[in-house]
Design an enzyme around this catalytic site. Structure first.
Site, PDB file in Angstrom:
ATOM      1  N   PHE A   1     -15.207   4.200   7.349  1.00  0.00           N
ATOM      2  CA  PHE A   1     -13.864   4.578   6.920  1.00  0.00           C
ATOM      3  C   PHE A   1     -13.680   4.549   5.398  1.00  0.00           C
ATOM      4  O   PHE A   1     -12.580   4.783   4.904  1.00  0.00           O
ATOM      5  CB  PHE A   1     -12.816   3.670   7.578  1.00  0.00           C
ATOM      6  CG  PHE A   1     -13.007   2.194   7.329  1.00  0.00           C
ATOM      7  CD1 PHE A   1     -12.598   1.606   6.132  1.00  0.00           C
ATOM      8  CD2 PHE A   1     -13.609   1.389   8.291  1.00  0.00           C
ATOM      9  CE1 PHE A   1     -12.772   0.258   5.904  1.00  0.00           C
ATOM     10  CE2 PHE A   1     -13.791   0.020   8.064  1.00  0.00           C
ATOM     11  CZ  PHE A   1     -13.367  -0.535   6.856  1.00  0.00           C
TER      12      PHE A   1
ATOM     13  N   ARG B   1      -2.585 -14.403   4.751  1.00  0.00           N
ATOM     14  CA  ARG B   1      -3.218 -13.619   5.823  1.00  0.00           C
ATOM     15  C   ARG B   1      -2.427 -13.773   7.118  1.00  0.00           C
ATOM     16  O   ARG B   1      -2.291 -12.824   7.893  1.00  0.00           O
ATOM     17  CB  ARG B   1      -4.669 -14.069   6.042  1.00  0.00           C
ATOM     18  CG  ARG B   1      -5.618 -13.810   4.876  1.00  0.00           C
ATOM     19  CD  ARG B   1      -5.973 -12.372   4.660  1.00  0.00           C
ATOM     20  NE  ARG B   1      -6.631 -11.759   5.783  1.00  0.00           N
ATOM     21  CZ  ARG B   1      -7.328 -10.616   5.699  1.00  0.00           C
ATOM     22  NH1 ARG B   1      -7.466  -9.987   4.538  1.00  0.00           N
ATOM     23  NH2 ARG B   1      -7.874 -10.084   6.759  1.00  0.00           N
TER      24      ARG B   1
ATOM     25  N   THR C   1      -5.500  -6.716  10.771  1.00  0.00           N
ATOM     26  CA  THR C   1      -5.744  -5.424  10.130  1.00  0.00           C
ATOM     27  C   THR C   1      -5.137  -4.274  10.933  1.00  0.00           C
ATOM     28  O   THR C   1      -4.514  -3.375  10.373  1.00  0.00           O
ATOM     29  CB  THR C   1      -7.275  -5.199  10.001  1.00  0.00           C
ATOM     30  OG1 THR C   1      -7.858  -6.343   9.363  1.00  0.00           O
ATOM     31  CG2 THR C   1      -7.575  -3.951   9.199  1.00  0.00           C
TER      32      THR C   1
ATOM     33  N   HIS D   1      -2.158  -5.413   1.555  1.00  0.00           N
ATOM     34  CA  HIS D   1      -3.456  -6.070   1.384  1.00  0.00           C
ATOM     35  C   HIS D   1      -3.237  -7.559   1.126  1.00  0.00           C
ATOM     36  O   HIS D   1      -2.263  -7.942   0.476  1.00  0.00           O
ATOM     37  CB  HIS D   1      -4.188  -5.464   0.178  1.00  0.00           C
ATOM     38  CG  HIS D   1      -5.407  -6.231  -0.237  1.00  0.00           C
ATOM     39  ND1 HIS D   1      -6.630  -6.049   0.370  1.00  0.00           N
ATOM     40  CD2 HIS D   1      -5.585  -7.207  -1.173  1.00  0.00           C
ATOM     41  CE1 HIS D   1      -7.505  -6.877  -0.191  1.00  0.00           C
ATOM     42  NE2 HIS D   1      -6.901  -7.592  -1.120  1.00  0.00           N
TER      43      HIS D   1
ATOM     44  N   ARG E   1       2.516  -6.517   8.816  1.00  0.00           N
ATOM     45  CA  ARG E   1       1.867  -5.322   9.360  1.00  0.00           C
ATOM     46  C   ARG E   1       2.493  -4.907  10.686  1.00  0.00           C
ATOM     47  O   ARG E   1       2.660  -3.710  10.951  1.00  0.00           O
ATOM     48  CB  ARG E   1       0.359  -5.563   9.491  1.00  0.00           C
ATOM     49  CG  ARG E   1      -0.351  -5.429   8.136  1.00  0.00           C
ATOM     50  CD  ARG E   1      -1.766  -5.926   8.176  1.00  0.00           C
ATOM     51  NE  ARG E   1      -2.526  -5.537   6.982  1.00  0.00           N
ATOM     52  CZ  ARG E   1      -3.710  -6.036   6.670  1.00  0.00           C
ATOM     53  NH1 ARG E   1      -4.279  -6.954   7.454  1.00  0.00           N
ATOM     54  NH2 ARG E   1      -4.337  -5.634   5.581  1.00  0.00           N
TER      55      ARG E   1
ATOM     56  N   GLU F   1      -9.846 -10.019  -7.447  1.00  0.00           N
ATOM     57  CA  GLU F   1      -8.879  -8.930  -7.245  1.00  0.00           C
ATOM     58  C   GLU F   1      -7.714  -9.043  -8.224  1.00  0.00           C
ATOM     59  O   GLU F   1      -7.229  -8.027  -8.749  1.00  0.00           O
ATOM     60  CB  GLU F   1      -8.410  -8.940  -5.790  1.00  0.00           C
ATOM     61  CG  GLU F   1      -9.533  -8.581  -4.832  1.00  0.00           C
ATOM     62  CD  GLU F   1      -9.196  -8.798  -3.364  1.00  0.00           C
ATOM     63  OE1 GLU F   1     -10.068  -8.503  -2.518  1.00  0.00           O
ATOM     64  OE2 GLU F   1      -8.074  -9.251  -3.055  1.00  0.00           O
TER      65      GLU F   1
ATOM     66  N   TYR G   1     -12.536  -1.373  -3.456  1.00  0.00           N
ATOM     67  CA  TYR G   1     -13.025  -1.522  -2.082  1.00  0.00           C
ATOM     68  C   TYR G   1     -14.543  -1.339  -1.985  1.00  0.00           C
ATOM     69  O   TYR G   1     -15.055  -1.066  -0.899  1.00  0.00           O
ATOM     70  CB  TYR G   1     -12.307  -0.535  -1.159  1.00  0.00           C
ATOM     71  CG  TYR G   1     -10.901  -0.990  -0.783  1.00  0.00           C
ATOM     72  CD1 TYR G   1     -10.709  -2.074   0.075  1.00  0.00           C
ATOM     73  CD2 TYR G   1      -9.773  -0.350  -1.267  1.00  0.00           C
ATOM     74  CE1 TYR G   1      -9.438  -2.505   0.432  1.00  0.00           C
ATOM     75  CE2 TYR G   1      -8.491  -0.770  -0.912  1.00  0.00           C
ATOM     76  CZ  TYR G   1      -8.338  -1.846  -0.060  1.00  0.00           C
ATOM     77  OH  TYR G   1      -7.080  -2.279   0.288  1.00  0.00           O
TER      78      TYR G   1
ATOM     79  N   LYS H   1       0.823  -1.217   0.000  1.00  0.00           N
ATOM     80  CA  LYS H   1       0.000   0.000   0.000  1.00  0.00           C
ATOM     81  C   LYS H   1       0.862   1.274   0.000  1.00  0.00           C
ATOM     82  O   LYS H   1       2.073   1.208   0.243  1.00  0.00           O
ATOM     83  CB  LYS H   1      -0.933  -0.041   1.214  1.00  0.00           C
ATOM     84  CG  LYS H   1      -1.946  -1.193   1.165  1.00  0.00           C
ATOM     85  CD  LYS H   1      -2.942  -1.093   2.320  1.00  0.00           C
ATOM     86  CE  LYS H   1      -3.977  -2.202   2.267  1.00  0.00           C
ATOM     87  NZ  LYS H   1      -4.977  -2.066   3.369  1.00  0.00           N
TER      88      LYS H   1
ATOM     89  N   ASN I   1      -1.962   0.379   6.603  1.00  0.00           N
ATOM     90  CA  ASN I   1      -1.456  -0.854   7.214  1.00  0.00           C
ATOM     91  C   ASN I   1      -0.598  -1.695   6.259  1.00  0.00           C
ATOM     92  O   ASN I   1      -0.561  -2.910   6.348  1.00  0.00           O
ATOM     93  CB  ASN I   1      -2.599  -1.670   7.833  1.00  0.00           C
ATOM     94  CG  ASN I   1      -3.642  -2.091   6.814  1.00  0.00           C
ATOM     95  OD1 ASN I   1      -3.528  -1.769   5.645  1.00  0.00           O
ATOM     96  ND2 ASN I   1      -4.644  -2.820   7.269  1.00  0.00           N
TER      97      ASN I   1
HETATM   98  P1  IDP Z   1      -8.078  -6.435   5.806  1.00  0.00           P
HETATM   99  O1  IDP Z   1      -7.251  -5.553   4.882  1.00  0.00           O
HETATM  100  O2  IDP Z   1      -7.268  -6.925   6.977  1.00  0.00           O
HETATM  101  O3  IDP Z   1      -8.778  -7.558   5.079  1.00  0.00           O
HETATM  102  P2  IDP Z   1     -10.654  -5.101   5.911  1.00  0.00           P
HETATM  103  O4  IDP Z   1     -11.597  -5.176   7.060  1.00  0.00           O
HETATM  104  O5  IDP Z   1     -10.986  -5.850   4.660  1.00  0.00           O
HETATM  105  O6  IDP Z   1      -9.190  -5.505   6.456  1.00  0.00           O
HETATM  106  O7  IDP Z   1     -10.491  -3.552   5.566  1.00  0.00           O
HETATM  107  C1  IDP Z   1      -9.899  -3.135   4.354  1.00  0.00           C
HETATM  108  C2  IDP Z   1      -8.934  -2.020   4.651  1.00  0.00           C
HETATM  109  O8  IDP Z   1      -9.667  -0.898   5.157  1.00  0.00           O
HETATM  110  C3  IDP Z   1      -7.907  -2.304   5.764  1.00  0.00           C
HETATM  111  O9  IDP Z   1      -6.790  -3.049   5.308  1.00  0.00           O
HETATM  112  C4  IDP Z   1      -7.536  -0.908   6.185  1.00  0.00           C
HETATM  113  O10 IDP Z   1      -6.652  -0.276   5.249  1.00  0.00           O
HETATM  114  C5  IDP Z   1      -8.881  -0.210   6.126  1.00  0.00           C
HETATM  115  N1  IDP Z   1      -9.594  -0.274   7.428  1.00  0.00           N
HETATM  116  C6  IDP Z   1     -10.173  -1.369   7.987  1.00  0.00           C
HETATM  117  N2  IDP Z   1     -10.736  -1.065   9.176  1.00  0.00           N
HETATM  118  C7  IDP Z   1     -10.493   0.251   9.371  1.00  0.00           C
HETATM  119  C8  IDP Z   1     -10.833   1.172  10.429  1.00  0.00           C
HETATM  120  O11 IDP Z   1     -11.468   0.815  11.431  1.00  0.00           O
HETATM  121  N3  IDP Z   1     -10.397   2.456  10.269  1.00  0.00           N
HETATM  122  C9  IDP Z   1      -9.700   2.891   9.163  1.00  0.00           C
HETATM  123  N4  IDP Z   1      -9.382   2.059   8.158  1.00  0.00           N
HETATM  124  C10 IDP Z   1      -9.767   0.765   8.250  1.00  0.00           C
HETATM  125 MG    MG Z   2     -10.201  -7.434   3.565  1.00  0.00          MG
END
Ligand code: IDP
Ligand code: MG
Length: 139
Positions: free
Chosen positions: A59, A87, A93, A117, A104, A128, A51, A11, A114
Site C-alpha cells: 500500500f 495509540r 489502524t 497518525h 478512528r 517524527e 513513511y 490526515k 484513517n
Molecule cells: P498505524 O498508522 O496504525 O501505525 P501502520 O501499519 O503504521 O498503521 O500503517 C501506516 C499507515 O498506512 C496507516 O495509518 C494507514 O494510513 C496506511 N495503511 C496501513 N495498512 C494499510 C492497508 O492494509 N491498506 C491501505 N493502507 C494501509
Molecule cells: Mg505506524
C-alpha cells in the site's frame, strides 16, 4: 512532572472533512498538551520519506499519494505515557476494528484514510517530531 511526548498528524481526509476542531478537542480532553503544531501540506517526496519504513508494503505508493493529497495538521503532544495512551485514543489502524469512541472509529473513512497518525514508540516520536519541527518551534 513533565510527561513523555508523542507525534501526531491529522490526515488529509479528516482535515478535508472539517474534523480538525473535534479531533483536537478529544486530544485535549484526554489530557494531552500541545507542544508544537503546524498546518501544512506534504509533498509526495516528504510523505515518501516520512513513511519510508513502509516502502516495501503493497500500500506504500497509495499511502504516499494519499498523504500528499491535501493539508494535514502535525503536532507534538505531551502527557505521561504519551505514546501508548495516544495509540489507545486513536484506535486500531482499520476503523472497522477500532474501539467505539476512538478517533478512528469516529472520524476515519477507510484503513488508508484513517484520520490520524500516532507514533508507535518513544524513539519514533522523537524522529517524527524532528521531521516537522526544529527545537526553536517547541516550548
Ligand atoms: P498505524 O498508522 O496504525 O501505525 P501502520 O501499519 O503504521 O498503521 O500503517 C501506516 C499507515 O498506512 C496507516 O495509518 C494507514 O494510513 C496506511 N495503511 C496501513 N495498512 C494499510 C492497508 O492494509 N491498506 C491501505 N493502507 C494501509
Ligand atoms: Mg505506524
Amino acid at each position: 512532572m513533565a510527561g513523555s511526548v508523542t507525534f501526531t498528524m491529522i490526515k488529509p481526509d479528516a482535515v478535508g472533512n472539517n474534523h480538525i476542531g473535534a479531533i483536537l478537542q478529544k486530544i485535549n480532553e484526554a489530557g494531552f498538551r500541545i507542544k508544537a503544531m503546524k498546518y501544512t501540506k506534504l509533498s509526495a517526496e516528504a510523505a515518501g520519506q516520512f513513511y519510508a519504513v513502509h516502502s516495501a508494503r503493497p500500500f506504500y505508493n497509495d499511502l504516499v499519494s494519499y498523504m500528499s493529497s491535501g493539508p494535514i495538521v502535525a503536532a507534538i503532544l505531551e502527557k505521561d505515557n504519551a505514546v501508548a495512551d495516544f495509540r489507545e485514543l486513536i484506535g486500531a489502524t482499520d476503523p472497522t476494528k477500532a474501539a467505539p469512541g476512538t478517533i478512528r472509529a469516529l472520524f476515519a473513512k477507510s484503513i488508508e484514510a484513517n484520520a490520524i497518525h500516532g507514533s508507535d514508540s518513544d524513539e519514533n516520536a522523537q524522529i517524527e517530531g524532528n521531521f516537522f519541527f526544529s527545537g526553536l518551534e517547541r516550548f
